[in-house]
Enzyme design. Sequence first.
Site, mmCIF file in Angstrom:
data_model
loop_
_atom_site.group_PDB
_atom_site.id
_atom_site.type_symbol
_atom_site.label_atom_id
_atom_site.label_comp_id
_atom_site.label_asym_id
_atom_site.label_seq_id
_atom_site.Cartn_x
_atom_site.Cartn_y
_atom_site.Cartn_z
ATOM 1 N N ASP A 115 0.265 37.252 15.268
ATOM 2 C CA ASP A 115 0.457 38.689 15.097
ATOM 3 C C ASP A 115 1.719 38.969 14.288
ATOM 4 O O ASP A 115 2.697 38.213 14.349
ATOM 5 C CB ASP A 115 0.581 39.378 16.460
ATOM 6 N N GLU A 172 -4.989 28.020 29.796
ATOM 7 C CA GLU A 172 -3.870 28.395 28.934
ATOM 8 C C GLU A 172 -2.705 28.920 29.763
ATOM 9 O O GLU A 172 -2.901 29.679 30.710
ATOM 10 C CB GLU A 172 -4.304 29.471 27.939
ATOM 11 N N ALA A 177 5.537 35.296 19.279
ATOM 12 C CA ALA A 177 5.476 35.949 17.972
ATOM 13 C C ALA A 177 6.710 35.599 17.150
ATOM 14 O O ALA A 177 7.839 35.714 17.617
ATOM 15 C CB ALA A 177 5.374 37.463 18.148
ATOM 16 N N LYS A 214 -12.050 28.362 7.718
ATOM 17 C CA LYS A 214 -11.101 27.618 8.563
ATOM 18 C C LYS A 214 -11.702 26.297 9.025
ATOM 19 O O LYS A 214 -11.045 25.248 8.998
ATOM 20 C CB LYS A 214 -10.691 28.448 9.782
ATOM 21 N N LYS A 253 -0.938 32.213 36.369
ATOM 22 C CA LYS A 253 -1.236 32.401 37.799
ATOM 23 C C LYS A 253 -2.120 31.250 38.263
ATOM 24 O O LYS A 253 -3.361 31.285 38.119
ATOM 25 C CB LYS A 253 -1.901 33.765 38.032
ATOM 26 N N GLN A 311 -3.573 46.892 33.591
ATOM 27 C CA GLN A 311 -3.724 45.807 32.620
ATOM 28 C C GLN A 311 -4.878 46.056 31.651
ATOM 29 O O GLN A 311 -4.880 45.546 30.533
ATOM 30 C CB GLN A 311 -3.962 44.490 33.376
ATOM 31 N N HIS A 320 -12.780 40.162 14.468
ATOM 32 C CA HIS A 320 -11.334 40.261 14.292
ATOM 33 C C HIS A 320 -10.984 41.694 13.875
ATOM 34 O O HIS A 320 -11.659 42.285 13.022
ATOM 35 C CB HIS A 320 -10.867 39.279 13.209
#
Length: 283
Positions: A109, A16, A50, A167, A274, A214, A151
Site C-alpha cells: 500500500d 499469518e 507499510a 506475475k 490471536k 472491525q 483489486h
Amino acid sequence: MIKEHFHRKRPTLSIEVFPPKPDSDISMIYDTLDEVSRLQPDFISVTYGAGGSTSQNTFAIANYIQNQCHIEALCHLTCISMKNELYLRNFLTSLYRGGVRNILALRGDRPVDMTEEEFNSRFYRHASDLVTDIKKNYDFCIGGACYPEVHPEAADRKEDIRYLKQKVDRGLDFVTTQLFYDNEVFFRFLDEVRKAGIEVPVLAGLMPVTSYKQIDRIVSLSGTQLEKGFAAEIEKFKDSDEDIKKLSIEYTKKQMDDLLAHGVNGIHLYSMNKAEIAKAIFD
C-alpha cells in the site's frame, strides 16, 4: 521451501501473523508463535509494514519461525518504497543466511507520507517487477497476492487477472487470496483464473470477524463484502463482540469445510495474532 509442500500434500494449512508496532513489546509475538506452532501448520507468514516500517521485526520473526519453531516461514516483502535493487539484494541475503527461503512478493500500500511525485517515480512499479529481481538473485519460493473481488485499482476482472498472470509468468510458485466471506465469489474467481492459464496453487485466505467495529475496517481496506446471510446474523449480535466472535469462528469453519470439500489447494488463516482463534478453527 513451501512449494515442496504442494507436491507432497493437498491441501496445505497456513497462518499469518504480523509484527508488533515499533514501540510495542516484541516478545508477545513469540508467545503467540509458540502457541500457533503447536497446531503444526505447513507454514507461517509474517507481514511487512507499510514502507518497511517493521522490516527488522519481520526479519527477526521469520528467523524465529524457521529456526526455533521449525516451520517454514513466509516473509512478506513490499517494494513500493524501495529506492533501488541493492536494498532488495541485502534483504534477500539476510533472509537466505538465516535459512528463510520463502518470500511473498507484494507491491504494498502507498504510505500516507508518500508524495504523488514519489509514487509515480517509484523504482518498482509493480509486484511483477519485484518477482523478476528476486528470481535474478536467489532461489526463493515466491508467493503472490490475488483478489477474488478484484483489486481496487484494477479497471475490471479481466484486467486484474491479466496482471495476475503476468506475475505468475514472472516466477510465482503460488498465490494467496485476499480475505473473502462468500465462497461462491472464490469459486467463480478460481474458475476464471484457471481458464486464463494460471495453474499455480491458489490458497484461500480466511479471517474471522472479532468485533462489530472491525467490519467497516475490513470492508474499506480489503474491498471484500460480507455474505448476505452472514451479515444479517452479525447484525443481530452487534452489541456483543463476544457473540460476534463465536458466530464468526463457526462461519469460518463452515467456509473451510466447503472449500476443502471442493478440493481447494490450501487454507491461509489471517489470525490477527490471536492464537486462540487459530486453535479454535484448525483443531
